[in-house]
Design an enzyme around this catalytic site. Structure first.
Site, mmCIF file in Angstrom:
data_model
loop_
_atom_site.group_PDB
_atom_site.id
_atom_site.type_symbol
_atom_site.label_atom_id
_atom_site.label_comp_id
_atom_site.label_asym_id
_atom_site.label_seq_id
_atom_site.Cartn_x
_atom_site.Cartn_y
_atom_site.Cartn_z
ATOM 1 N N LYS A 18 11.628 -4.611 -1.990
ATOM 2 C CA LYS A 18 12.768 -4.199 -1.690
ATOM 3 C C LYS A 18 13.605 -5.065 -0.545
ATOM 4 O O LYS A 18 13.102 -6.287 -0.561
ATOM 5 C CB LYS A 18 12.441 -3.005 -0.271
ATOM 6 C CG LYS A 18 11.514 -3.512 0.515
ATOM 7 C CD LYS A 18 12.379 -4.570 1.929
ATOM 8 C CE LYS A 18 11.146 -4.341 2.973
ATOM 9 N NZ LYS A 18 12.055 -5.504 3.937
ATOM 10 N N PRO A 103 7.785 -13.151 -3.875
ATOM 11 C CA PRO A 103 7.535 -14.577 -3.362
ATOM 12 C C PRO A 103 6.328 -13.214 -2.137
ATOM 13 O O PRO A 103 7.281 -12.260 -1.688
ATOM 14 C CB PRO A 103 8.604 -15.395 -2.534
ATOM 15 C CG PRO A 103 9.119 -14.462 -3.005
ATOM 16 C CD PRO A 103 9.788 -13.632 -4.330
ATOM 17 N N ILE A 104 5.754 -14.539 -2.148
ATOM 18 C CA ILE A 104 4.571 -14.095 -0.264
ATOM 19 C C ILE A 104 5.319 -14.086 1.071
ATOM 20 O O ILE A 104 6.308 -15.185 0.954
ATOM 21 C CB ILE A 104 3.606 -14.609 -0.680
ATOM 22 C CG1 ILE A 104 2.886 -14.083 -1.824
ATOM 23 C CG2 ILE A 104 2.280 -14.026 0.737
ATOM 24 C CD1 ILE A 104 1.301 -14.851 -2.078
ATOM 25 N N ALA A 106 7.395 -13.314 2.529
ATOM 26 C CA ALA A 106 9.524 -13.611 2.382
ATOM 27 C C ALA A 106 10.588 -12.134 2.824
ATOM 28 O O ALA A 106 11.540 -12.275 2.906
ATOM 29 C CB ALA A 106 9.566 -12.720 0.734
ATOM 30 N N GLY A 107 9.702 -10.745 3.113
ATOM 31 C CA GLY A 107 10.926 -9.833 4.070
ATOM 32 C C GLY A 107 10.470 -8.892 2.769
ATOM 33 O O GLY A 107 12.499 -8.102 2.703
ATOM 34 N N LEU A 108 9.875 -8.798 1.278
ATOM 35 C CA LEU A 108 10.950 -8.004 0.604
ATOM 36 C C LEU A 108 9.587 -7.251 0.054
ATOM 37 O O LEU A 108 9.709 -6.411 -1.132
ATOM 38 C CB LEU A 108 10.959 -9.070 -0.535
ATOM 39 C CG LEU A 108 11.660 -9.921 -0.546
ATOM 40 C CD1 LEU A 108 11.464 -10.864 -1.787
ATOM 41 C CD2 LEU A 108 13.656 -9.017 -0.385
ATOM 42 N N ALA A 109 8.371 -7.096 0.856
ATOM 43 C CA ALA A 109 6.918 -6.056 1.000
ATOM 44 C C ALA A 109 6.402 -5.828 -0.652
ATOM 45 O O ALA A 109 6.362 -5.487 -0.902
ATOM 46 C CB ALA A 109 7.716 -4.439 1.014
ATOM 47 N N GLY A 110 6.400 -7.052 -0.791
ATOM 48 C CA GLY A 110 5.368 -7.639 -2.247
ATOM 49 C C GLY A 110 3.807 -6.767 -2.105
ATOM 50 O O GLY A 110 3.736 -5.944 -2.918
ATOM 51 N N SER A 112 3.041 -4.723 -0.391
ATOM 52 C CA SER A 112 3.347 -2.894 0.221
ATOM 53 C C SER A 112 3.226 -2.529 -1.249
ATOM 54 O O SER A 112 3.037 -1.357 -1.190
ATOM 55 C CB SER A 112 4.898 -2.660 1.139
ATOM 56 O OG SER A 112 4.342 -3.369 2.293
ATOM 57 N N ASP A 145 5.392 0.028 4.980
ATOM 58 C CA ASP A 145 6.271 -0.125 3.809
ATOM 59 C C ASP A 145 6.043 0.685 3.212
ATOM 60 O O ASP A 145 7.233 0.903 1.882
ATOM 61 C CB ASP A 145 7.129 -1.375 3.751
ATOM 62 C CG ASP A 145 7.853 -2.321 5.160
ATOM 63 O OD1 ASP A 145 8.284 -1.017 5.242
ATOM 64 O OD2 ASP A 145 7.601 -3.305 5.125
#
EC number: 2.7.1.148
Length: 319
Positions: A18, A103-104, A106-110, A112, A145
């Site tokens: 996200k 990516p870990i 990273a602010g991308l909710a990986g 979550s 998230d």
């Protein structure tokens, strides 16, 4: 890990990352967490989870990324055990193989979205028949998230991010170029702590004020493509703290802003990932290909992405 043929004991889940199209920090809640007002959007950068059902109480996880823990601190394991405890059947088990592409840190909710995929996948694999809203409510116990990632698409998110108001419209046409410096991660708690130190005096203090701000967010037509040309409407409060202290974020935002035809340029979540929006995926992909050398020289990983109307895709067919 793939069986010889498709069967009901095997499942593949694609878990979408996200981005935050909007992130405002409103203040501090009575429970000590920050009250947020966000618009989150699923994108097609995805992890893949392959699951095989077990009936011996064993939950196994392995990954192609050595940084990923396979212990009880992993959100995938937490989600699987949470769901098993919910239905009170300790015989349920699963083997999960994670292909990590998001990516870990990273602010991308990986993490979550992997947990969301686990809940949705095991709900089907274990034949539990829980409803989506039940899974969303359950997931709040392990991450803010995760409820969004379960249904995904584009949603307004309040509270810690777990209070969802889904936005419905026919097409999500925008594309984006997403970048991240692979050498750094940003701690979400550190990002919020830093923001509070700098801007805490301006926090709203009353739920009535929170609701006024929520209604302001609700009043915006988030399906309007032209909205993302108006930088005054869109913001990421955490960017104000993270950008000055993180040269990699500054570099990313400057490079994205220089791309031709870019619209909104912003950091996602607590960073350090940043993105530039384009009219559609084809335009984003074209720009990425034309400027790939610039990203490489800057030491940035880069992806052209499209926006998704869901958070997780399940299938039991395979190639």
């Amino acid at each position: 890990m793939v069986p010889s043929k498709a069967n009901e004991d095997f499942l593949i889940a694609n878990a979408h990352a996200k981005i935050n199209l909007h992130l405002e920090v409103l203040g501090i809640r009575s429970d000590g967490f920050h009250e947020l007002a966000m618009v989150m959007q699923s994108i097609n950068l995805s992890d893949q989870l392959k699951m095989i059902k077990r009936v011996d109480n064993t939950i196994n996880l392995k990954s192609n990324n050595k940084e990923i823990s396979n212990g009880d601190d992993n959100l995938i394991i937490k989600a699987a055990k949470l769901l098993r405890n919910k239905v009170e059947n300790q015989e349920l088990g699963v083997d999960i193989e994670l292909e990590k592409n998001i990516p870990i840190g990273a602010g991308l909710a990986g993490g979550s979205t992997d947990a969301a995929a686990t809940l949705l996948g095991l709900n089907k694999l274990w034949k539990l028949n829980l409803k989506i809203d039940e899974l969303e409510n359950l997931s709040k116990e392990i991450g803010s998230d995760i409820p969004f990632c379960i249904s995904g698409g584009r949603q307004i998110c309040f509270g810690r991010g777990e209070i969802l108001e889904k936005l419905k419209f026919d097409q999500i046409q925008l594309g984006l170029v997403l970048v991240k410096d692979p050498s750094i991660q940003v701690s979400t708690p550190v990002a919020y702590k830093k923001y509070k130190e700098q801007f805490g005096e301006s926090y709203l203090e009353d739920d009535r004020d929170f609701e006024i701000k929520r209604n302001s967010i609700r009043s915006i037509d988030w399906s309007d493509q032209s909205l993302f040309d108006n930088r005054k409407e869109i913001q990421n409060d955490l960017q104000k703290s993270i950008r000055p202290m993180t040269p990699e974020v500054e570099k990313s935002l400057n490079l994205l802003s220089s791309l031709p035809d870019s619209r909104l340029v912003s950091m996602s979540g607590s960073g350090p990932s940043c993105f530039a929006l384009f009219q559609n995926y084809d335009q984003a992909n074209k720009v990425l290909k034309e400027h790939v050398n610039e990203f490489e020289r800057a030491g940035l990983s880069a992806w052209a992405c499209s926006m998704m109307s869901n958070g997780v895709e399940l299938r039991n067919e395979f190639t």
